[in-house]
Design an enzyme around this catalytic site. Sequence first.
Site, PDB file in Angstrom:
ATOM      1  N   TRP A  33       0.843  -1.194   0.000  1.00 34.43           N
ATOM      2  CA  TRP A  33       0.000   0.000   0.000  1.00 34.43           C
ATOM      3  C   TRP A  33       0.879   1.245   0.000  1.00 34.43           C
ATOM      4  O   TRP A  33       1.700   1.440   0.899  1.00 34.43           O
ATOM      5  CB  TRP A  33      -0.906   0.016   1.236  1.00 34.43           C
ATOM      6  CG  TRP A  33      -1.963  -1.036   1.208  1.00 34.43           C
ATOM      7  CD1 TRP A  33      -3.202  -0.946   0.643  1.00 34.43           C
ATOM      8  CD2 TRP A  33      -1.863  -2.358   1.746  1.00 34.43           C
ATOM      9  NE1 TRP A  33      -3.891  -2.132   0.804  1.00 34.43           N
ATOM     10  CE2 TRP A  33      -3.091  -3.017   1.484  1.00 34.43           C
ATOM     11  CE3 TRP A  33      -0.866  -3.064   2.429  1.00 34.43           C
ATOM     12  CZ2 TRP A  33      -3.334  -4.325   1.871  1.00 34.43           C
ATOM     13  CZ3 TRP A  33      -1.102  -4.365   2.813  1.00 34.43           C
ATOM     14  CH2 TRP A  33      -2.328  -4.988   2.535  1.00 34.43           C
ATOM     15  N   HIS A  56      -7.446   1.397   2.259  1.00 34.77           N
ATOM     16  CA  HIS A  56      -8.500   0.428   1.946  1.00 34.77           C
ATOM     17  C   HIS A  56      -9.648   0.643   2.932  1.00 34.77           C
ATOM     18  O   HIS A  56      -9.516   1.407   3.888  1.00 34.77           O
ATOM     19  CB  HIS A  56      -7.986  -1.016   1.997  1.00 34.77           C
ATOM     20  CG  HIS A  56      -7.139  -1.335   3.199  1.00 34.77           C
ATOM     21  ND1 HIS A  56      -6.425  -2.498   3.356  1.00 34.77           N
ATOM     22  CD2 HIS A  56      -6.891  -0.620   4.343  1.00 34.77           C
ATOM     23  CE1 HIS A  56      -5.776  -2.492   4.502  1.00 34.77           C
ATOM     24  NE2 HIS A  56      -6.047  -1.366   5.116  1.00 34.77           N
ATOM     25  N   ARG A 114      -4.319   6.109  -2.555  1.00 37.53           N
ATOM     26  CA  ARG A 114      -3.000   5.499  -2.744  1.00 37.53           C
ATOM     27  C   ARG A 114      -2.056   6.532  -3.370  1.00 37.53           C
ATOM     28  O   ARG A 114      -2.418   7.218  -4.329  1.00 37.53           O
ATOM     29  CB  ARG A 114      -3.086   4.277  -3.660  1.00 37.53           C
ATOM     30  CG  ARG A 114      -4.040   3.180  -3.181  1.00 37.53           C
ATOM     31  CD  ARG A 114      -3.446   2.324  -2.091  1.00 37.53           C
ATOM     32  NE  ARG A 114      -4.419   1.359  -1.581  1.00 37.53           N
ATOM     33  CZ  ARG A 114      -4.649   0.157  -2.111  1.00 37.53           C
ATOM     34  NH1 ARG A 114      -3.985  -0.229  -3.174  1.00 37.53           N
ATOM     35  NH2 ARG A 114      -5.539  -0.655  -1.571  1.00 37.53           N
ATOM     36  N   GLN A 120     -13.780   1.441  -2.945  1.00 31.58           N
ATOM     37  CA  GLN A 120     -13.817   0.020  -2.639  1.00 31.58           C
ATOM     38  C   GLN A 120     -15.111  -0.338  -1.921  1.00 31.58           C
ATOM     39  O   GLN A 120     -15.776   0.527  -1.343  1.00 31.58           O
ATOM     40  CB  GLN A 120     -12.637  -0.390  -1.742  1.00 31.58           C
ATOM     41  CG  GLN A 120     -11.320  -0.534  -2.457  1.00 31.58           C
ATOM     42  CD  GLN A 120     -10.252  -1.131  -1.548  1.00 31.58           C
ATOM     43  OE1 GLN A 120     -10.362  -1.118  -0.315  1.00 31.58           O
ATOM     44  NE2 GLN A 120      -9.194  -1.639  -2.148  1.00 31.58           N
ATOM     45  N   VAL A 148      -5.937 -12.147   6.142  1.00 31.93           N
ATOM     46  CA  VAL A 148      -6.748 -13.353   5.915  1.00 31.93           C
ATOM     47  C   VAL A 148      -5.839 -14.572   5.801  1.00 31.93           C
ATOM     48  O   VAL A 148      -4.678 -14.471   5.413  1.00 31.93           O
ATOM     49  CB  VAL A 148      -7.613 -13.227   4.636  1.00 31.93           C
ATOM     50  CG1 VAL A 148      -8.711 -12.199   4.822  1.00 31.93           C
ATOM     51  CG2 VAL A 148      -6.755 -12.891   3.424  1.00 31.93           C
ATOM     52  N   ALA A 205     -13.650 -12.255   4.714  1.00 35.62           N
ATOM     53  CA  ALA A 205     -13.642 -10.837   4.332  1.00 35.62           C
ATOM     54  C   ALA A 205     -13.282 -10.747   2.853  1.00 35.62           C
ATOM     55  O   ALA A 205     -12.610 -11.625   2.304  1.00 35.62           O
ATOM     56  CB  ALA A 205     -12.641 -10.060   5.174  1.00 35.62           C
TER      57      ALA A 205
END
Length: 328
Positions: free
Chosen positions: A152, A171, A197, A211, A254, A296
């Site tokens: 990022w 995000h 970003r 998003q 995740v 997610a």
Amino acid sequence: MDISKLKSAFAKDLKQAKDAKGLEALKVKYLGRKEGELNKILKSLKDMPLAEKKKVGPAANALRAEIESALSEKSQSLKDGSGPAAGQVDVFMPGKKVSAGHLHPLTRIENEIKDIFLGLNFSVVEGPEAENEYYNFDALNIPANHPARDMWDTFWLGQKEGVGKMLMRTHTSPMQIRYMEKNQPPIQIIVPGRVFRFEATDASHEINFHQVEGLMIGEKVNLANFKYVMEQFFKKFFGRETKVRFRPSYFPFVEPGLEVDVELNGKWLEVMGAGMVHPAVLDRVKLDPKKYQGFAFGMGLERLAMIKYKIPDIRLFYSGDLRFINQF
């Protein structure tokens, strides 16, 4: 009053007429049947010698036509110049077409996504665009000096007392943490919003874009649930014939991580990053990872809109060009 003087008097009065009411008064004054100046001359013809009648009669009729034409032209010029004359409403004039607002294609896409997920029993929540380092990185299993931070490119805002380092969120995932801190499972939410970003712009990259984050947490939530939700979403969004596939990938928050692709017109396109929520993330919000599990996912609105509407350049969304926006 003879014809020439009457003509001069009418021309003078016509110049002074400023509205429809004034024009109507002139019509009565010069063409009125009882007291109109022109009719007075016509009524006097019976007392004139024959030779004079032959001159005055035609001249009077010609003047009548001239006055009527001049009144009509002046009335039209008043309408063309400023709409209805002052204090008057012309009920015969057609109304002006009212220009209604037009939804931006990104707003249309966001509304469509919300409707689909609301139908799947998800709630819609929102969060702050200016975020702190803890929610944007640390609580999502991306601590300081973690190599995943290089994924990022961040706009840093500086230090805020009592809060820590501030940034423009990279995000919408920070709302996972904020929501789980205040709510107990079962949880089913989506989080639409703008993210930022620090990168160069081109046909597929922008410094800000949108998003939609999704989160589902419960005691028996697994990848089979995720597969069902994604297939239902993309079939409703792109069409019932849409095929969906899942590939292994890596995201620090995740485990396992997945990339989601859809097949459109015989071509596979990557549209989403996802996976099962990492146990370390659940620990951060004091949820027992042995009791609760969940998935997610995150997807870009611009990418979905570009695919659905066949838009070649992401920068068109922010061009402000109505020729582009009015196509949708």
